[in-house]
Design a protein around this motif. Structure first.
Motif, mmCIF file in Angstrom:
data_model
loop_
_atom_site.group_PDB
_atom_site.id
_atom_site.type_symbol
_atom_site.label_atom_id
_atom_site.label_comp_id
_atom_site.label_asym_id
_atom_site.label_seq_id
_atom_site.Cartn_x
_atom_site.Cartn_y
_atom_site.Cartn_z
ATOM 1 N N ALA A 33 0.810 -1.217 0.000
ATOM 2 C CA ALA A 33 0.000 0.000 0.000
ATOM 3 C C ALA A 33 0.843 1.267 0.000
ATOM 4 O O ALA A 33 0.310 2.367 -0.178
ATOM 5 C CB ALA A 33 -0.935 0.000 1.208
ATOM 6 N N GLY A 34 2.146 1.138 0.216
ATOM 7 C CA GLY A 34 3.020 2.305 0.273
ATOM 8 C C GLY A 34 2.879 3.107 1.543
ATOM 9 O O GLY A 34 3.169 4.314 1.565
ATOM 10 N N ASN A 35 2.458 2.458 2.633
ATOM 11 C CA ASN A 35 2.273 3.152 3.909
ATOM 12 C C ASN A 35 3.393 2.823 4.885
ATOM 13 O O ASN A 35 3.993 1.750 4.838
ATOM 14 C CB ASN A 35 0.926 2.791 4.523
ATOM 15 C CG ASN A 35 -0.223 3.458 3.791
ATOM 16 O OD1 ASN A 35 -0.110 4.601 3.351
ATOM 17 N ND2 ASN A 35 -1.338 2.744 3.639
ATOM 18 N N THR A 36 3.647 3.763 5.791
ATOM 19 C CA THR A 36 4.780 3.674 6.706
ATOM 20 C C THR A 36 4.414 3.095 8.060
ATOM 21 O O THR A 36 5.210 2.387 8.675
ATOM 22 C CB THR A 36 5.406 5.072 6.904
ATOM 23 O OG1 THR A 36 5.824 5.572 5.631
ATOM 24 C CG2 THR A 36 6.605 5.028 7.835
ATOM 25 N N ILE A 37 3.213 3.402 8.554
ATOM 26 C CA ILE A 37 2.802 2.990 9.900
ATOM 27 C C ILE A 37 1.502 2.193 9.827
ATOM 28 O O ILE A 37 0.540 2.608 9.164
ATOM 29 C CB ILE A 37 2.610 4.202 10.831
ATOM 30 C CG1 ILE A 37 3.908 5.001 10.952
ATOM 31 C CG2 ILE A 37 2.107 3.750 12.205
ATOM 32 C CD1 ILE A 37 5.044 4.276 11.644
ATOM 33 N N GLY A 38 1.483 1.064 10.522
ATOM 34 C CA GLY A 38 0.259 0.292 10.661
ATOM 35 C C GLY A 38 -0.338 0.505 12.035
ATOM 36 O O GLY A 38 0.362 0.383 13.050
ATOM 37 N N LEU A 39 -1.620 0.851 12.073
ATOM 38 C CA LEU A 39 -2.353 1.016 13.333
ATOM 39 C C LEU A 39 -3.128 -0.280 13.552
ATOM 40 O O LEU A 39 -4.141 -0.529 12.905
ATOM 41 C CB LEU A 39 -3.306 2.210 13.236
ATOM 42 C CG LEU A 39 -2.711 3.510 12.668
ATOM 43 C CD1 LEU A 39 -3.797 4.583 12.560
ATOM 44 C CD2 LEU A 39 -1.544 3.992 13.511
ATOM 45 N N VAL A 40 -2.644 -1.116 14.456
ATOM 46 C CA VAL A 40 -3.191 -2.456 14.618
ATOM 47 C C VAL A 40 -4.512 -2.385 15.383
ATOM 48 O O VAL A 40 -4.571 -1.851 16.497
ATOM 49 C CB VAL A 40 -2.196 -3.376 15.343
ATOM 50 C CG1 VAL A 40 -2.781 -4.778 15.496
ATOM 51 C CG2 VAL A 40 -0.878 -3.439 14.568
ATOM 52 N N THR A 41 -5.546 -2.939 14.781
ATOM 53 C CA THR A 41 -6.886 -2.857 15.370
ATOM 54 C C THR A 41 -7.322 -4.154 16.039
ATOM 55 O O THR A 41 -8.170 -4.132 16.932
ATOM 56 C CB THR A 41 -7.922 -2.499 14.295
ATOM 57 O OG1 THR A 41 -7.881 -3.504 13.257
ATOM 58 C CG2 THR A 41 -7.620 -1.133 13.689
ATOM 59 N N ALA A 42 -6.779 -5.315 15.603
ATOM 60 C CA ALA A 42 -7.230 -6.594 16.147
ATOM 61 C C ALA A 42 -6.292 -7.699 15.693
ATOM 62 O O ALA A 42 -5.475 -7.518 14.780
ATOM 63 C CB ALA A 42 -8.658 -6.914 15.679
ATOM 64 N N THR A 43 -6.411 -8.851 16.334
ATOM 65 C CA THR A 43 -5.699 -10.041 15.901
ATOM 66 C C THR A 43 -6.640 -10.931 15.093
ATOM 67 O O THR A 43 -7.852 -10.922 15.295
ATOM 68 C CB THR A 43 -5.203 -10.860 17.097
ATOM 69 O OG1 THR A 43 -6.324 -11.414 17.793
ATOM 70 C CG2 THR A 43 -4.404 -9.996 18.049
ATOM 71 N N TRP A 44 -6.079 -11.710 14.183
ATOM 72 C CA TRP A 44 -6.842 -12.754 13.512
ATOM 73 C C TRP A 44 -7.287 -13.800 14.536
ATOM 74 O O TRP A 44 -6.653 -13.978 15.579
ATOM 75 C CB TRP A 44 -5.993 -13.443 12.454
ATOM 76 C CG TRP A 44 -5.987 -12.766 11.115
ATOM 77 C CD1 TRP A 44 -6.210 -11.458 10.854
ATOM 78 C CD2 TRP A 44 -5.704 -13.385 9.851
ATOM 79 N NE1 TRP A 44 -6.086 -11.208 9.514
ATOM 80 C CE2 TRP A 44 -5.781 -12.376 8.877
ATOM 81 C CE3 TRP A 44 -5.395 -14.677 9.456
ATOM 82 C CZ2 TRP A 44 -5.564 -12.627 7.522
ATOM 83 C CZ3 TRP A 44 -5.165 -14.942 8.111
ATOM 84 C CH2 TRP A 44 -5.260 -13.923 7.150
ATOM 85 N N ALA A 45 -8.344 -14.520 14.211
ATOM 86 C CA ALA A 45 -8.747 -15.682 15.003
ATOM 87 C C ALA A 45 -7.778 -16.839 14.726
ATOM 88 O O ALA A 45 -7.083 -16.857 13.706
ATOM 89 C CB ALA A 45 -10.176 -16.092 14.650
ATOM 90 N N ALA A 46 -7.744 -17.804 15.643
ATOM 91 C CA ALA A 46 -6.803 -18.912 15.477
ATOM 92 C C ALA A 46 -7.310 -20.177 16.156
ATOM 93 O O ALA A 46 -8.038 -20.119 17.150
ATOM 94 C CB ALA A 46 -5.438 -18.539 16.042
ATOM 95 N N SER A 47 -6.901 -21.316 15.595
ATOM 96 C CA SER A 47 -7.034 -22.625 16.237
ATOM 97 C C SER A 47 -5.682 -23.318 16.100
ATOM 98 O O SER A 47 -5.162 -23.435 14.994
ATOM 99 C CB SER A 47 -8.113 -23.476 15.566
ATOM 100 O OG SER A 47 -9.390 -22.910 15.696
ATOM 101 N N LYS A 48 -5.137 -23.784 17.233
ATOM 102 C CA LYS A 48 -3.846 -24.461 17.217
ATOM 103 C C LYS A 48 -4.001 -25.845 17.835
ATOM 104 O O LYS A 48 -4.546 -25.975 18.937
ATOM 105 C CB LYS A 48 -2.793 -23.650 17.979
ATOM 106 C CG LYS A 48 -2.479 -22.300 17.353
ATOM 107 C CD LYS A 48 -1.288 -21.657 18.032
ATOM 108 C CE LYS A 48 -0.872 -20.375 17.334
ATOM 109 N NZ LYS A 48 0.397 -19.827 17.873
#
Length: 423
Positions: free
Chosen positions: A209-224
């Motif tokens: 995307a050509g962006n410098t900073i990511g503003l993290v809003t959430a984590t993906w779901a997971a099953s391990k």
């Protein structure tokens, strides 16, 4: 408070120089590092890092699981803004994962200590809370399982005794390693009021995307899952093929299916087999048992549920095809897990004042801040990874992006120390 200032060129230069030094601990021949938790390289870098923190006036302490804290006491008796990540690595890994966030946290603290200690800060610019730079123990979980061990114990997700008793493949325990190195403290660590972490993205969304900073809003779901495939030991040459109960064949069918499962949901579901233990692992013996770790991560909880249903069907099919028994244990599971929206808004305000291009983004990887956000308001930030390469010696992030992230983290921590997200 005044508008968010950028760090000085001198601070940027000092940070990049220290990052170069940090990359020499456990350096590999292809530009990466091998600093698994509790290894000689990890112990050496922790001692170097303690010296760096003390050189800048921070007091270094350890808690009972070996988390390393550099305390900047600005307001005696007040709780702490936690900022940091982890210095341990995967085997033959990149030098940015985790380490960037720890060193950026340190230099953010150094920068703010200088600003607030210069005598030029007005009364309303002085902080209300202290700052602690944290290097979480064993985030990667490569030598000692599980991952995010230090932050899990700190936040109560994992019991201390269980963590200390965890052994590596050679039978050496976490408690033995930390005790011998002198990293076992007697307390539970500082009291947190809020938290911030910056990390390389480990993907290529920002770069694309050509962006410098990511503003993290959430984590993906997971099953391990921990999956065990049991067959019968047999001679690899003499045993008739139709009589074989080959556990490795059954495991191989699951490995292939895991990739095919991800291909059914492109861009939404990621799958991996991270580790296989084969017994007896002899060149002339059909394997009787294979234990493997199966990891599903998904941006859609409905898709994850569907993928788990497909897995159930495949387990039964593998048993029939390979003549084996498949058992599985769900070791970890979580849904889409948001960070506090107020923290995202705070980060958006800071990045707007600094003028860096940015976007909201999910994190697919786990981070120590995932644990911390369940306890205190937490801000998570990303900087771009070149070509999305991570857990690989070729991992890279451009210097300009590293410095931009340090700018960003410094501004966020300043606001947190003034009580943002608390009032």
């Amino acid at each position: 408070m005044t508008a968010t200032p950028k760090i000085s060129p001198a601070r940027a230069e000092a940070f990049l120089a220290d990052f170069t030094t940090l990359g020499t601990f456990g350096a590999t021949g292809r530009g990466g590092v091998d600093r698994q938790a509790g290894s000689d390289a990890d112990i050496a870098q922790r001692r170097w890092f303690a010296g760096l923190l003390e050189q800048h006036g921070l007091r270094v302490e350890y808690d009972r699981i070996g988390n390393q804290f550099g305390l900047l006491e600005l307001v005696p008796g007040a709780p702490y803004v936690f900022v940091g990540s982890h210095l341990d690595s995967q085997p033959t890994a990149g030098k940015f994962d985790g380490a960037y966030g720890v060193l950026a946290a340190a230099h953010a603290a150094f920068e703010l200590a200088e600003r607030w200690g210069s005598g030029s800060a007005s009364e309303d610019e002085k902080p209300r809370y202290n700052i602690v730079v944290v290097n979480w123990f064993n985030e990667e979980g490569s030598r000692f399982v599980p991952s995010m061990m230090g932050s899990s114990v700190f936040t109560g997700v994992l019991g201390l005794d269980e963590a200390l008793a965890t052994t590596d493949p050679w039978g050496i325990s976490v408690g033995d390693v930390l005790g011998k190195a002198g990293f076992l403290g007697g307390g539970d660590g500082p009291t947190p009021v809020s938290c911030a972490e910056i990390h390389i993205e480990q993907g290529r969304i920002l770069e694309n995307a050509g962006n410098t900073i990511g503003l993290v809003t959430a984590t993906w779901a997971a099953s391990k899952y921990v999956v065990t495939v049991e067959g019968a030991q047999a001679h690899s040459g003499a045993t008739v093929m139709e009589d074989r109960q080959d556990a490795l064949y059954g495991a191989a069918l699951l490995v292939v299916f895991a990739r095919q499962l991800a291909d059914r949901f492109p861009g939404v579901l990621h799958t991996a087999i991270g580790k296989l233990d084969v017994y007896p692992n002899s060149p002339v013996v059909v394997a009787s048992q294979v234990t493997l770790l199966l990891d599903l991560r998904c941006s859609d909880e409905g898709v994850l549920a569907e993928a788990n249903r497909y897995l159930e069907e495949q387990f039964a099919a593998i048993e029939q095809t390979a003549g084996v028994r498949v058992s599985r244990r769900l070791s970890h599971e979580w849904g889409i897990n948001p960070y506090q929206p107020a923290g995202v808004d705070l980060a958006r305000s800071v990045v707007g004042e600094l003028g860096y291009s940015n976007q909201e983004i999910f994190t697919v990887a786990g981070h120590d801040s995932v644990n911390m956000k369940e306890k205190v308001p937490t801000v998570m930030l990303f900087v771009p990874s070149v070509e999305g390469i991570s857990h690989n010696e070729a991992e890279d992030t451009k210097d300009d992006d590293l410095v931009a992230g340090l700018d960003m983290l410094t501004g966020v921590v300043a606001r947190l120390a003034h009580g943002a997200l608390v009032d």
